[in-house]
Write an enzyme that holds these catalytic residues in place. Structure first.
Site, mmCIF file in Angstrom:
data_model
loop_
_atom_site.group_PDB
_atom_site.id
_atom_site.type_symbol
_atom_site.label_atom_id
_atom_site.label_comp_id
_atom_site.label_asym_id
_atom_site.label_seq_id
_atom_site.Cartn_x
_atom_site.Cartn_y
_atom_site.Cartn_z
ATOM 1 N N ASP A 41 -8.548 -3.687 -2.064
ATOM 2 C CA ASP A 41 -7.897 -4.735 -1.300
ATOM 3 C C ASP A 41 -6.431 -4.374 -1.073
ATOM 4 O O ASP A 41 -5.728 -3.979 -2.009
ATOM 5 C CB ASP A 41 -8.005 -6.057 -2.086
ATOM 6 C CG ASP A 41 -7.468 -7.252 -1.333
ATOM 7 O OD1 ASP A 41 -7.512 -7.238 -0.082
ATOM 8 O OD2 ASP A 41 -7.038 -8.223 -1.995
ATOM 9 N N HIS A 42 -5.972 -4.486 0.146
ATOM 10 C CA HIS A 42 -4.567 -4.235 0.491
ATOM 11 C C HIS A 42 -4.045 -2.900 -0.042
ATOM 12 O O HIS A 42 -3.049 -2.853 -0.768
ATOM 13 C CB HIS A 42 -3.676 -5.373 0.001
ATOM 14 C CG HIS A 42 -3.815 -6.614 0.830
ATOM 15 N ND1 HIS A 42 -3.350 -6.712 2.115
ATOM 16 C CD2 HIS A 42 -4.418 -7.786 0.554
ATOM 17 C CE1 HIS A 42 -3.647 -7.907 2.599
ATOM 18 N NE2 HIS A 42 -4.298 -8.579 1.674
ATOM 19 N N ASP B 198 -3.799 -1.272 4.598
ATOM 20 C CA ASP B 198 -2.962 -2.334 5.134
ATOM 21 C C ASP B 198 -1.584 -1.780 5.477
ATOM 22 O O ASP B 198 -0.685 -1.735 4.643
ATOM 23 C CB ASP B 198 -2.834 -3.482 4.134
ATOM 24 C CG ASP B 198 -1.920 -4.598 4.631
ATOM 25 O OD1 ASP B 198 -1.505 -4.536 5.800
ATOM 26 O OD2 ASP B 198 -1.636 -5.515 3.850
ATOM 27 N N GLU C 120 -5.846 -3.922 9.097
ATOM 28 C CA GLU C 120 -5.237 -5.217 9.373
ATOM 29 C C GLU C 120 -4.337 -5.122 10.595
ATOM 30 O O GLU C 120 -3.532 -4.201 10.709
ATOM 31 C CB GLU C 120 -4.434 -5.715 8.172
ATOM 32 C CG GLU C 120 -3.817 -7.099 8.378
ATOM 33 C CD GLU C 120 -3.188 -7.667 7.111
ATOM 34 O OE1 GLU C 120 -2.165 -8.380 7.231
ATOM 35 O OE2 GLU C 120 -3.706 -7.402 6.000
ATOM 36 N N HIS D 151 -1.941 -15.945 2.498
ATOM 37 C CA HIS D 151 -2.267 -15.455 1.162
ATOM 38 C C HIS D 151 -1.882 -16.470 0.090
ATOM 39 O O HIS D 151 -0.962 -17.274 0.271
ATOM 40 C CB HIS D 151 -1.530 -14.142 0.863
ATOM 41 C CG HIS D 151 -2.189 -12.951 1.486
ATOM 42 N ND1 HIS D 151 -1.494 -12.029 2.241
ATOM 43 C CD2 HIS D 151 -3.469 -12.517 1.459
ATOM 44 C CE1 HIS D 151 -2.319 -11.082 2.646
ATOM 45 N NE2 HIS D 151 -3.525 -11.355 2.195
ATOM 46 N N GLY D 152 -2.548 -16.360 -1.061
ATOM 47 C CA GLY D 152 -2.240 -17.243 -2.174
ATOM 48 C C GLY D 152 -2.880 -18.601 -1.971
ATOM 49 O O GLY D 152 -3.677 -18.819 -1.053
ATOM 50 N N GLY E 99 -8.631 -17.171 1.502
ATOM 51 C CA GLY E 99 -9.702 -18.158 1.472
ATOM 52 C C GLY E 99 -9.503 -19.273 0.459
ATOM 53 O O GLY E 99 -10.121 -20.329 0.579
ATOM 54 N N VAL F 118 -11.067 -14.242 -1.499
ATOM 55 C CA VAL F 118 -10.722 -15.335 -2.420
ATOM 56 C C VAL F 118 -10.197 -14.708 -3.703
ATOM 57 O O VAL F 118 -10.910 -13.943 -4.363
ATOM 58 C CB VAL F 118 -11.939 -16.227 -2.727
ATOM 59 C CG1 VAL F 118 -11.556 -17.335 -3.696
ATOM 60 C CG2 VAL F 118 -12.530 -16.815 -1.439
#
Length: 278
Positions: free
Chosen positions: A82-83, A104, A133, A177-178, A206, A227
């Site tokens: 992720d990222h 990303d 992204e 985000h968050g 999410g 999430v």
């Protein structure tokens, strides 16, 4: 079942009209909670980790932890970076046998984002799914926030996806985000992005989106929803409540098992929100 490629999760979900949850892990409790829920619901899933969360363990430990727990699971699951903010992170995750990758470079100018993402595509080869992204998603991911957040421009989507060769496109359409309880998807923008995209879309953030919006995403070409904050909060809350109830608590395994159950409940609830027909 061994870990599968992100391609397999995408194909299973699109064939069944499902949206895959993409749940961030950090440790064994989080991993166990995620997979317990996935086994119960039966929806193909991404388990993922960001570079900011491998400081303690490294990518190899995360791979080993996830792969061992999945050995007796029949639901297709991919292990996703992720990222990945750098090509070095992509290289490290691939070396640890991750089966799906996100590059990303969204905070870079469009030409540089395209070039970096296309390089990641070549690094992954054909067998590893790649998420890129376009548009910079706001909010904080592990206390890291973009310098500038920007929405995805539908006019850039087609050329970007074609130039990169990505398999999924993360977009900025009101998601944050968050845990951002006031975040809302701009469905008019999402529809224009979907119409321009040749690949399935990904929604980050999410945890903060309402159930009504999560349940509509499958109709807009979304195949993956991230999430993270909800899971982390469930674990921290579980440990905090145990301490508040008994400051002398010393049964770490009991508290850890309670945390696994709390995380599993959150994951199952989110999967069902994303897929109301289940």
């Amino acid at each position: 079942m061994p870990l599968v490629s992100g391609h397999d999760v995408i194909q299973h979900c699109t064939a069944r009209g499902l949206v895959a949850g993409a749940f961030n892990t950090t440790n064994i409790e989080t991993t166990m909670g995620i997979i317990d829920a996935v086994e119960k619901v039966g929806v193909p899933t991404f388990i993922q980790v960001a570079p900011t969360n491998v400081k303690l363990s490294g990518y190899e430990y995360v791979y080993d932890m996830v792969a061992r727990r999945l050995a007796d699971t029949t639901v297709p699951v991919a292990l996703h970076l992720d990222h990945g903010k750098s090509l070095a992170a992509v290289e490290a995750a691939l070396a640890a046998d991750f089966t799906s990758i996100m590059i990303d470079a969204s905070e870079e100018p469009l030409a540089e984002n395209t070039a970096i993402s296309a390089t990641a595509r070549r690094m992954c080869g054909a067998s590893i799914a790649l998420e890129a992204e376009l548009g910079s998603i706001g909010g904080k991911e592990d206390d890291v926030a973009p310098e500038f957040a920007s929405t995805t421009d539908p006019a850039q989507v087609s050329d970007f996806a074609a130039a990169v060769g990505c398999d999924m496109l993360a977009v900025s359409v009101g998601n944050v985000h968050g845990y951002a309880p006031n975040a809302r998807i701009d469905f008019d923008l999402l529809e224009r992005v979907r119409a321009a995209s040749s690949v399935p879309l990904v929604i980050h953030g999410g945890s903060g989106l309402p159930e009504e919006q999560l349940g509509r995403l499958a109709d807009f070409g979304v195949v993956k929803v991230n999430v993270a904050s909800d899971l982390r909060n469930a674990m921290i809350r579980s440990f905090g409540e145990a301490y508040a109830a008994n400051p002398n608590e010393n049964s770490l395994i009991r508290v850890s098992l309670d945390a696994v159950a709390a995380i599993s409940e959150v994951v199952e609830r989110r999967i069902r929100m994303l897929n109301p027909s289940l």
